[in-house]
Design a protein around this motif. Structure first.
Motif, mmCIF file in Angstrom:
data_model
loop_
_atom_site.group_PDB
_atom_site.id
_atom_site.type_symbol
_atom_site.label_atom_id
_atom_site.label_comp_id
_atom_site.label_asym_id
_atom_site.label_seq_id
_atom_site.Cartn_x
_atom_site.Cartn_y
_atom_site.Cartn_z
ATOM 1 N N GLN A 171 92.063 -20.949 73.495
ATOM 2 C CA GLN A 171 92.283 -22.339 73.273
ATOM 3 C C GLN A 171 92.546 -23.440 72.339
ATOM 4 N N LYS A 172 92.116 -22.630 71.424
ATOM 5 C CA LYS A 172 91.951 -22.716 70.014
ATOM 6 C C LYS A 172 93.054 -21.736 68.989
ATOM 7 N N GLY A 173 93.839 -21.221 69.340
ATOM 8 C CA GLY A 173 95.009 -20.138 68.789
ATOM 9 C C GLY A 173 94.825 -19.124 68.573
ATOM 10 N N LEU A 174 93.236 -18.479 69.462
ATOM 11 C CA LEU A 174 92.885 -17.042 68.492
ATOM 12 C C LEU A 174 93.294 -15.467 70.059
ATOM 13 N N LYS A 175 93.889 -14.718 69.842
ATOM 14 C CA LYS A 175 94.074 -14.065 70.046
ATOM 15 C C LYS A 175 93.432 -12.381 69.811
ATOM 16 N N ASP A 176 93.385 -11.303 70.175
ATOM 17 C CA ASP A 176 92.969 -9.903 70.229
ATOM 18 C C ASP A 176 94.012 -9.361 69.872
ATOM 19 N N VAL A 177 94.229 -8.372 68.925
ATOM 20 C CA VAL A 177 95.397 -7.636 68.560
ATOM 21 C C VAL A 177 95.544 -6.517 69.243
ATOM 22 N N GLU A 178 96.929 -5.287 70.318
ATOM 23 C CA GLU A 178 96.394 -4.788 71.380
ATOM 24 C C GLU A 178 97.090 -3.826 69.832
ATOM 25 N N SER A 179 96.090 -2.956 70.227
ATOM 26 C CA SER A 179 96.499 -1.283 68.995
ATOM 27 C C SER A 179 96.403 -0.591 70.138
ATOM 28 N N ILE A 180 95.809 -0.004 70.930
ATOM 29 C CA ILE A 180 95.516 1.687 71.502
ATOM 30 C C ILE A 180 96.837 2.221 72.287
ATOM 31 N N ASN A 181 96.967 3.528 71.012
ATOM 32 C CA ASN A 181 98.616 3.972 71.814
ATOM 33 C C ASN A 181 99.471 2.682 71.719
ATOM 34 N N LYS A 182 99.273 1.938 70.549
ATOM 35 C CA LYS A 182 100.806 1.141 69.677
ATOM 36 C C LYS A 182 101.010 1.619 68.715
ATOM 37 N N VAL A 203 88.312 1.440 66.071
ATOM 38 C CA VAL A 203 86.772 1.110 65.559
ATOM 39 C C VAL A 203 87.068 -1.065 65.524
ATOM 40 N N GLU A 204 87.054 -1.356 65.615
ATOM 41 C CA GLU A 204 87.397 -3.031 64.996
ATOM 42 C C GLU A 204 88.500 -3.435 65.741
ATOM 43 N N LYS A 205 88.019 -4.603 66.441
ATOM 44 C CA LYS A 205 89.563 -5.499 67.093
ATOM 45 C C LYS A 205 89.445 -6.165 65.934
ATOM 46 N N GLY A 206 91.227 -6.623 66.058
ATOM 47 C CA GLY A 206 92.075 -7.609 65.099
ATOM 48 C C GLY A 206 92.424 -8.362 65.327
ATOM 49 N N TYR A 207 91.790 -9.750 65.198
ATOM 50 C CA TYR A 207 92.184 -11.242 65.823
ATOM 51 C C TYR A 207 93.795 -11.265 65.061
ATOM 52 N N THR A 208 95.280 -12.664 65.670
ATOM 53 C CA THR A 208 95.313 -13.263 65.180
ATOM 54 C C THR A 208 94.516 -14.394 65.117
ATOM 55 N N LEU A 209 95.531 -15.715 63.950
ATOM 56 C CA LEU A 209 95.507 -16.802 64.943
ATOM 57 C C LEU A 209 96.435 -17.722 64.019
ATOM 58 N N ASN A 210 96.958 -18.369 65.530
ATOM 59 C CA ASN A 210 98.120 -19.064 65.529
ATOM 60 C C ASN A 210 99.215 -17.736 65.064
ATOM 61 N N ASP A 211 99.456 -17.405 65.788
ATOM 62 C CA ASP A 211 100.049 -15.822 64.582
ATOM 63 C C ASP A 211 99.737 -14.860 63.538
ATOM 64 N N ASN A 212 99.373 -15.649 62.711
ATOM 65 C CA ASN A 212 98.614 -15.353 61.345
ATOM 66 C C ASN A 212 97.682 -14.639 61.610
ATOM 67 N N VAL A 213 97.481 -13.098 60.890
ATOM 68 C CA VAL A 213 96.272 -12.561 61.068
ATOM 69 C C VAL A 213 95.115 -12.382 60.169
ATOM 70 N N ILE A 214 93.992 -12.677 61.206
ATOM 71 C CA ILE A 214 92.899 -12.928 60.287
ATOM 72 C C ILE A 214 92.047 -11.995 60.193
ATOM 73 N N ARG A 215 92.306 -11.454 60.751
ATOM 74 C CA ARG A 215 91.034 -10.233 60.919
ATOM 75 C C ARG A 215 92.651 -8.742 60.935
ATOM 76 N N PHE A 216 92.484 -7.214 60.783
ATOM 77 C CA PHE A 216 93.029 -6.370 60.694
ATOM 78 C C PHE A 216 92.605 -5.487 61.747
ATOM 79 N N ALA A 217 92.613 -5.061 62.502
ATOM 80 C CA ALA A 217 92.596 -3.779 63.650
ATOM 81 C C ALA A 217 91.778 -2.823 62.648
ATOM 82 N N LYS A 218 91.039 -2.080 62.791
ATOM 83 C CA LYS A 218 90.021 -1.163 62.287
ATOM 84 C C LYS A 218 90.497 0.169 63.275
ATOM 85 N N VAL A 219 91.752 1.082 62.404
ATOM 86 C CA VAL A 219 92.218 2.107 64.074
ATOM 87 C C VAL A 219 92.090 3.525 63.536
#
Length: 193
Positions: A134-145, A173-189
């Motif tokens: 609800q605050k704008g946080l989304k996880d980054v889809e990574s597997i098989n991308k 290895v570690e999920k990535g997240y975006t906040l309002n379409d800005n990356v706040i943590r990169f997914a470690k893959v």
């Protein structure tokens, strides 16, 4: 007698004429002086006008400078206050989740069966994810991308099990997240090579 009177009149006329010429000269010099004074007064008024205009512009400049200085102080103060309270609404919205975790921990102490505790933890986790979404946080889809440096950080490369997985993300290895379409943590893959 009449002659004397005439002579006196004549003398008076001569004297009056002399006086009038002197008066005329005096008046001419006074007029010249008055004109010079008038020109000086005009020059002074022009000077005074310019000085008044300079004073007015200087006053205007000082007021504008003071206004701008006040604006800078006010915005700096607002910025500091904003930074201090920026996460307040997020933290307030997370307090119920924190309360749910406290209740789950108390329930785990007295629980004999693991299934209800597991179900409670899943509910709290879902509530946390929904609150953050609800605050704008989304996880980054990574597997098989496809590997994308805008969203992923490669930890290592491994040989791809199939040719279709070359250049794609094999493991996260570690999920990535975006906040309002800005990356706040990169997914470690892990990337297939």
């Amino acid at each position: 007698m009449f002659n004397k009177k005439k002579n006196n009149d004549t003398e008076e006329n001569i004297m009056n004429t002399e006086n009038s010429s002197e008066n005329a000269e005096t008046q001419n010099s006074e007029n010249t002086d008055n004109q010079e004074n008038a020109e000086k007064v005009e020059e002074l008024t022009v000077e005074e006008k310019l000085q008044a205009e300079v004073q007015q512009l200087n006053d205007k400049y000082l007021r504008l400078y003071a206004e701008f200085d006040n604006y800078k102080r006010r915005t700096q103060k607002e910025r500091v206050e904003l930074l201090q309270t920026a996460g307040k609404d997020v933290i307030v919205s997370l307090l119920p989740v924190l309360d749910d975790f406290d209740r789950a921990l108390k329930a785990m102490e007295t629980a004999a069966d693991v299934a209800p505790v597991k179900e409670g933890i899943l509910l709290v986790s879902t509530k946390l994810k929904n609150t953050l979404a609800q605050k704008g946080l989304k996880d980054v889809e990574s597997i098989n991308k496809d590997f994308d440096t805008d969203f992923h950080e490669a930890i290592t490369n491994i040989p791809a099990p199939t040719d279709a997985l070359k250049g794609k993300v094999i493991d996260e290895v570690e999920k990535g997240y975006t906040l309002n379409d800005n990356v706040i943590r990169f997914a470690k893959v892990v990337v297939g090579a």
